[in-house]
Design a protein around this motif. Sequence first.
Motif, PDB file in Angstrom:
ATOM      1  N   THR A 157       0.840  -1.192   0.000  1.00 58.48           N
ATOM      2  CA  THR A 157       0.000   0.000   0.000  1.00 58.48           C
ATOM      3  C   THR A 157       0.879   1.247   0.000  1.00 58.48           C
ATOM      4  OG1 THR A 157      -0.091   0.165   2.415  1.00 58.48           O
ATOM      5  CG2 THR A 157      -1.736  -1.235   1.350  1.00 58.48           C
ATOM      6  N   ALA A 158       0.257   2.362  -0.340  1.00 58.23           N
ATOM      7  CA  ALA A 158       0.940   3.646  -0.214  1.00 58.23           C
ATOM      8  C   ALA A 158       1.021   4.017   1.269  1.00 58.23           C
ATOM      9  CB  ALA A 158       0.186   4.715  -0.988  1.00 58.23           C
ATOM     10  N   ASN A 159       1.891   4.945   1.607  1.00 53.68           N
ATOM     11  CA  ASN A 159       2.006   5.406   2.986  1.00 53.68           C
ATOM     12  C   ASN A 159       0.723   6.095   3.424  1.00 53.68           C
ATOM     13  OD1 ASN A 159       4.625   4.491   3.474  1.00 53.68           O
ATOM     14  ND2 ASN A 159       5.543   6.316   2.580  1.00 53.68           N
ATOM     15  N   GLN A 160       0.251   5.728   4.611  1.00 56.77           N
ATOM     16  CA  GLN A 160      -0.974   6.308   5.169  1.00 56.77           C
ATOM     17  C   GLN A 160      -0.619   7.035   6.464  1.00 56.77           C
ATOM     18  OE1 GLN A 160      -4.606   4.008   4.972  1.00 56.77           O
ATOM     19  NE2 GLN A 160      -5.053   4.459   7.117  1.00 56.77           N
ATOM     20  N   PRO A 161      -0.802   8.363   6.526  1.00 59.44           N
ATOM     21  CA  PRO A 161      -0.367   9.121   7.700  1.00 59.44           C
ATOM     22  C   PRO A 161      -1.342   9.014   8.875  1.00 59.44           C
ATOM     23  CG  PRO A 161      -1.334  10.595   6.091  1.00 59.44           C
ATOM     24  CD  PRO A 161      -1.326   9.235   5.454  1.00 59.44           C
ATOM     25  N   PHE A 162      -0.794   9.134  10.076  1.00 60.62           N
ATOM     26  CA  PHE A 162      -1.601   9.294  11.291  1.00 60.62           C
ATOM     27  C   PHE A 162      -0.775  10.110  12.276  1.00 60.62           C
ATOM     28  CE2 PHE A 162       1.041   5.753  12.465  1.00 60.62           C
ATOM     29  CZ  PHE A 162       1.223   5.856  13.834  1.00 60.62           C
ATOM     30  N   HIS A 163      -1.428  10.578  13.324  1.00 60.03           N
ATOM     31  CA  HIS A 163      -0.777  11.462  14.283  1.00 60.03           C
ATOM     32  C   HIS A 163      -0.980  10.921  15.692  1.00 60.03           C
ATOM     33  CE1 HIS A 163      -0.740  14.132  10.807  1.00 60.03           C
ATOM     34  NE2 HIS A 163      -2.044  13.907  10.701  1.00 60.03           N
ATOM     35  N   MET A 164       0.118  10.748  16.413  1.00 60.83           N
ATOM     36  CA  MET A 164       0.067  10.215  17.768  1.00 60.83           C
ATOM     37  C   MET A 164       0.131  11.367  18.767  1.00 60.83           C
ATOM     38  SD  MET A 164      -0.165   7.786  19.955  1.00 60.83           S
ATOM     39  CE  MET A 164      -0.101   6.355  18.879  1.00 60.83           C
ATOM     40  N   LEU A 165      -0.887  11.470  19.595  1.00 65.90           N
ATOM     41  CA  LEU A 165      -0.949  12.479  20.655  1.00 65.90           C
ATOM     42  C   LEU A 165      -0.871  11.760  21.989  1.00 65.90           C
ATOM     43  CD1 LEU A 165      -1.357  15.446  21.445  1.00 65.90           C
ATOM     44  CD2 LEU A 165      -3.821  15.062  21.376  1.00 65.90           C
ATOM     45  N   ARG A 166       0.287  11.834  22.608  1.00 63.92           N
ATOM     46  CA  ARG A 166       0.492  11.152  23.890  1.00 63.92           C
ATOM     47  C   ARG A 166       0.165  12.119  25.022  1.00 63.92           C
ATOM     48  NH1 ARG A 166       5.626   7.102  23.654  1.00 63.92           N
ATOM     49  NH2 ARG A 166       4.663   6.565  25.645  1.00 63.92           N
ATOM     50  N   ILE A 167      -0.942  11.832  25.706  1.00 67.24           N
ATOM     51  CA  ILE A 167      -1.413  12.687  26.796  1.00 67.24           C
ATOM     52  C   ILE A 167      -0.703  12.280  28.078  1.00 67.24           C
ATOM     53  CG2 ILE A 167      -3.442  13.452  28.078  1.00 67.24           C
ATOM     54  CD1 ILE A 167      -5.127  12.698  25.662  1.00 67.24           C
ATOM     55  N   SER A 168      -0.181  13.265  28.794  1.00 66.82           N
ATOM     56  CA  SER A 168       0.477  12.966  30.065  1.00 66.82           C
ATOM     57  C   SER A 168      -0.576  12.705  31.135  1.00 66.82           C
ATOM     58  CB  SER A 168       1.366  14.135  30.484  1.00 66.82           C
ATOM     59  OG  SER A 168       0.575  15.284  30.756  1.00 66.82           O
ATOM     60  N   LEU A 169      -0.149  12.106  32.265  1.00 66.48           N
ATOM     61  CA  LEU A 169      -1.081  11.828  33.365  1.00 66.48           C
ATOM     62  C   LEU A 169      -1.611  13.122  33.955  1.00 66.48           C
ATOM     63  CD1 LEU A 169       0.803   8.901  35.161  1.00 66.48           C
ATOM     64  CD2 LEU A 169      -1.021   8.787  33.455  1.00 66.48           C
ATOM     65  N   ALA A 170      -0.771  14.120  33.973  1.00 64.11           N
ATOM     66  CA  ALA A 170      -1.233  15.414  34.509  1.00 64.11           C
ATOM     67  C   ALA A 170      -2.328  15.996  33.630  1.00 64.11           C
ATOM     68  CB  ALA A 170      -0.056  16.371  34.611  1.00 64.11           C
ATOM     69  N   GLN A 171      -2.167  15.859  32.306  1.00 66.33           N
ATOM     70  CA  GLN A 171      -3.191  16.360  31.396  1.00 66.33           C
ATOM     71  C   GLN A 171      -4.492  15.592  31.561  1.00 66.33           C
ATOM     72  OE1 GLN A 171      -0.899  15.898  27.766  1.00 66.33           O
ATOM     73  NE2 GLN A 171      -0.654  18.121  27.582  1.00 66.33           N
ATOM     74  N   LYS A 172      -4.380  14.280  31.804  1.00 61.84           N
ATOM     75  CA  LYS A 172      -5.589  13.485  32.019  1.00 61.84           C
ATOM     76  C   LYS A 172      -6.313  13.934  33.279  1.00 61.84           C
ATOM     77  CE  LYS A 172      -4.823   9.122  29.609  1.00 61.84           C
ATOM     78  NZ  LYS A 172      -4.860   7.651  29.739  1.00 61.84           N
ATOM     79  N   ARG A 173      -5.561  14.246  34.330  1.00 62.02           N
ATOM     80  CA  ARG A 173      -6.195  14.697  35.572  1.00 62.02           C
ATOM     81  C   ARG A 173      -6.870  16.046  35.386  1.00 62.02           C
ATOM     82  NH1 ARG A 173      -1.497  12.325  38.081  1.00 62.02           N
ATOM     83  NH2 ARG A 173      -0.451  14.357  38.043  1.00 62.02           N
ATOM     84  N   GLN A 174      -6.299  16.870  34.493  1.00 58.93           N
ATOM     85  CA  GLN A 174      -6.923  18.155  34.224  1.00 58.93           C
ATOM     86  C   GLN A 174      -8.233  17.993  33.470  1.00 58.93           C
ATOM     87  OE1 GLN A 174      -4.048  20.563  32.173  1.00 58.93           O
ATOM     88  NE2 GLN A 174      -2.788  20.920  34.011  1.00 58.93           N
ATOM     89  N   VAL A 175      -8.217  17.056  32.503  1.00 60.53           N
ATOM     90  CA  VAL A 175      -9.437  16.824  31.728  1.00 60.53           C
ATOM     91  C   VAL A 175     -10.514  16.203  32.600  1.00 60.53           C
ATOM     92  CG1 VAL A 175     -10.422  15.545  29.787  1.00 60.53           C
ATOM     93  CG2 VAL A 175      -8.164  16.621  29.562  1.00 60.53           C
ATOM     94  N   LYS A 176     -10.131  15.246  33.433  1.00 56.82           N
ATOM     95  CA  LYS A 176     -11.086  14.577  34.319  1.00 56.82           C
ATOM     96  C   LYS A 176     -10.450  14.440  35.696  1.00 56.82           C
ATOM     97  CE  LYS A 176     -13.902  10.412  34.810  1.00 56.82           C
ATOM     98  NZ  LYS A 176     -14.218   9.070  34.263  1.00 56.82           N
TER      99      LYS A 176
END
Length: 206
Positions: A157-176
């Motif tokens: 297949t041709a190259n298929q792009p994607f984007h990885m967003l690694r959320i830190s634990l601190a960011q998770k606590r801020q969201v929830k």
Amino acid sequence: MRLWLLAACLIALPASAEVFTYIDAQGNRVFTDQPGSGNAKRVPLATSNRMSANPTGAAPVIAEKRTETKPLFRYDMLRVLVPEPDATIRSSAGELIVSITSEPGLQRGHRYRLLLDGQPTAEPGSSPVFALSNIDRGSHNLSVEILDEHGRIVERTANQPFHMLRISLAQKRQVKPCALTDYGQRPECPLKDKPIEPKNPFLRFF
């Protein structure tokens, strides 16, 4: 007897014949292929090193064998189902599940190989699902190959792009934010960070 007569006799005889010699009544030496006289002696002959123009016993020339390989099988379709093109993946551990499909299905002896940024992620196999982990944050490319039993690339297949967003634990606590019941249950809410619960003032009288 003259030498040329001897040579003529020997040439006239078949290659496999035996030659005998004896002295006749006139004192001449006679060469013949018949034992004849009782005092005839067999003459030893040297092995000939001449070959016929068309030797029948020569080993046949064997042509070099050429390895014949089957032509490459062609698939009508091969693509990555999950993730979708240009998808954004959110994972604190950089985890990703990749699912692929082909039409027709994977042929006998063929294997899938998943590539992340042009590098194989694991050994080729028959499973259409791949589990990846610890992918760096940022943009990446996925592609899939099908290999045949000889290791040749049948489809890619041709190259298929994607984007990885690694959320830190601190960011998770801020969201929830962590509730008291979340400590020890959510990775971003470890027990060591659990606040001390206030004591009931009425319990001190008991």
